[in-house]
Structure formats: structure tokens, C-alpha cells
Design a protein around this motif. Structure first.
Motif, mmCIF file in Angstrom:
data_model
loop_
_atom_site.group_PDB
_atom_site.id
_atom_site.type_symbol
_atom_site.label_atom_id
_atom_site.label_comp_id
_atom_site.label_asym_id
_atom_site.label_seq_id
_atom_site.Cartn_x
_atom_site.Cartn_y
_atom_site.Cartn_z
ATOM 1 N N GLU A 48 0.808 -1.209 0.000
ATOM 2 C CA GLU A 48 0.000 0.000 0.000
ATOM 3 C C GLU A 48 0.849 1.271 0.000
ATOM 4 O O GLU A 48 0.405 2.321 -0.457
ATOM 5 N N ALA A 49 2.092 1.167 0.479
ATOM 6 C CA ALA A 49 3.003 2.312 0.469
ATOM 7 C C ALA A 49 3.679 2.478 -0.887
ATOM 8 O O ALA A 49 4.447 3.420 -1.085
ATOM 9 N N GLY A 50 3.394 1.561 -1.806
ATOM 10 C CA GLY A 50 3.938 1.682 -3.149
ATOM 11 C C GLY A 50 5.248 0.954 -3.381
ATOM 12 O O GLY A 50 5.896 1.147 -4.407
ATOM 13 N N ILE A 51 5.652 0.119 -2.450
ATOM 14 C CA ILE A 51 6.883 -0.651 -2.638
ATOM 15 C C ILE A 51 6.628 -1.717 -3.697
ATOM 16 O O ILE A 51 5.612 -2.413 -3.647
ATOM 17 N N ALA A 78 -6.326 2.351 -0.904
ATOM 18 C CA ALA A 78 -4.997 2.321 -1.517
ATOM 19 C C ALA A 78 -5.094 2.439 -3.034
ATOM 20 O O ALA A 78 -4.290 3.129 -3.667
ATOM 21 N N VAL A 79 -6.078 1.780 -3.619
ATOM 22 C CA VAL A 79 -6.284 1.872 -5.068
ATOM 23 C C VAL A 79 -6.573 3.324 -5.444
ATOM 24 O O VAL A 79 -5.978 3.872 -6.380
ATOM 25 N N ASP A 80 -7.485 3.963 -4.709
ATOM 26 C CA ASP A 80 -7.836 5.358 -4.976
ATOM 27 C C ASP A 80 -6.610 6.270 -4.867
ATOM 28 O O ASP A 80 -6.412 7.168 -5.687
ATOM 29 N N LYS A 81 -5.786 6.022 -3.868
ATOM 30 C CA LYS A 81 -4.585 6.831 -3.659
ATOM 31 C C LYS A 81 -3.634 6.703 -4.851
ATOM 32 O O LYS A 81 -3.098 7.688 -5.339
ATOM 33 N N HIS A 82 -3.437 5.477 -5.321
ATOM 34 C CA HIS A 82 -2.529 5.262 -6.454
ATOM 35 C C HIS A 82 -3.078 5.874 -7.726
ATOM 36 O O HIS A 82 -2.325 6.468 -8.505
ATOM 37 N N ILE A 83 -4.354 5.765 -7.952
ATOM 38 C CA ILE A 83 -4.966 6.355 -9.147
ATOM 39 C C ILE A 83 -4.855 7.870 -9.095
ATOM 40 O O ILE A 83 -4.506 8.511 -10.092
#
Length: 87
Positions: A48-51, A78-83
Motif C-alpha cells: 500500500e506504500a507503493g513498494i 490504496a487503489v484510490d490513492k494510487h490512481i
């Protein structure tokens, strides 16, 4: 540099879990927590931190990426954050 036994890891985990529960009992909602649940939670937070999944694979010591991909179920937040970060 010898490998730790499963029972050694479990004993260390149990010791620190008991101390954490003593200090912060309100944070623990389940009756029991296994070392595997901690490992899974750690992998999920890393994801979730993008690793990158390959980095998590190496961190966990998995031989195959397919094993690590089992952790690749992100929360909707987490999906929303990445998008949003791609916009």
C-alpha cells in the motif's frame, strides 16, 4: 548467520506481542495473532506504500513472485490513492 528455527521466531514474537498488548490493550481486537498475520500485515502495508512487489518478494524471502502476489489485494483506499497520484 544460522537460520532461526520456527519455535525461536514464535517465542520472540509471543514475547513482544504480550508486551505490546500490555502497553496498548485497546489496539488488539482479535483473541490471537500469529507470526504469519504479522508477516501478511507488513507485506500489505509495504504494498500500500507503493513498494514494488519484487522488493516485497525479496524482503519476505519468497522463491517465486506468484507466492508474493497473494498479498497483492489492495484496499479500495490504496487503489484510490494510487490512481490519484497518477493524475
Amino acid at each position: 548467520h544460522e537460520k532461526m528455527t520456527v519455535s525461536c521466531v514464535e517465542a520472540i514474537y509471543k514475547k513482544h506481542l504480550a508486551e505490546a498488548k500490555r502497553r496498548n490493550p485497546s489496539l488488539f481486537h482479535e483473541k490471537s495473532y500469529s507470526p504469519h498475520s504479522m508477516r501478511h500485515t507488513c507485506a500489505m502495508h509495504m504494498l500500500e506504500a507503493g513498494i514494488p512487489l519484487m522488493a516485497i518478494k525479496n524482503f519476505l524471502g519468497h522463491a517465486f513472485l506468484a507466492t508474493t502476489e497473494q498479498y497483492a489485494r489492495l484496499t479500495q483506499g490504496a487503489v484510490d490513492k494510487h490512481i490519484k497520484s497518477l493524475s
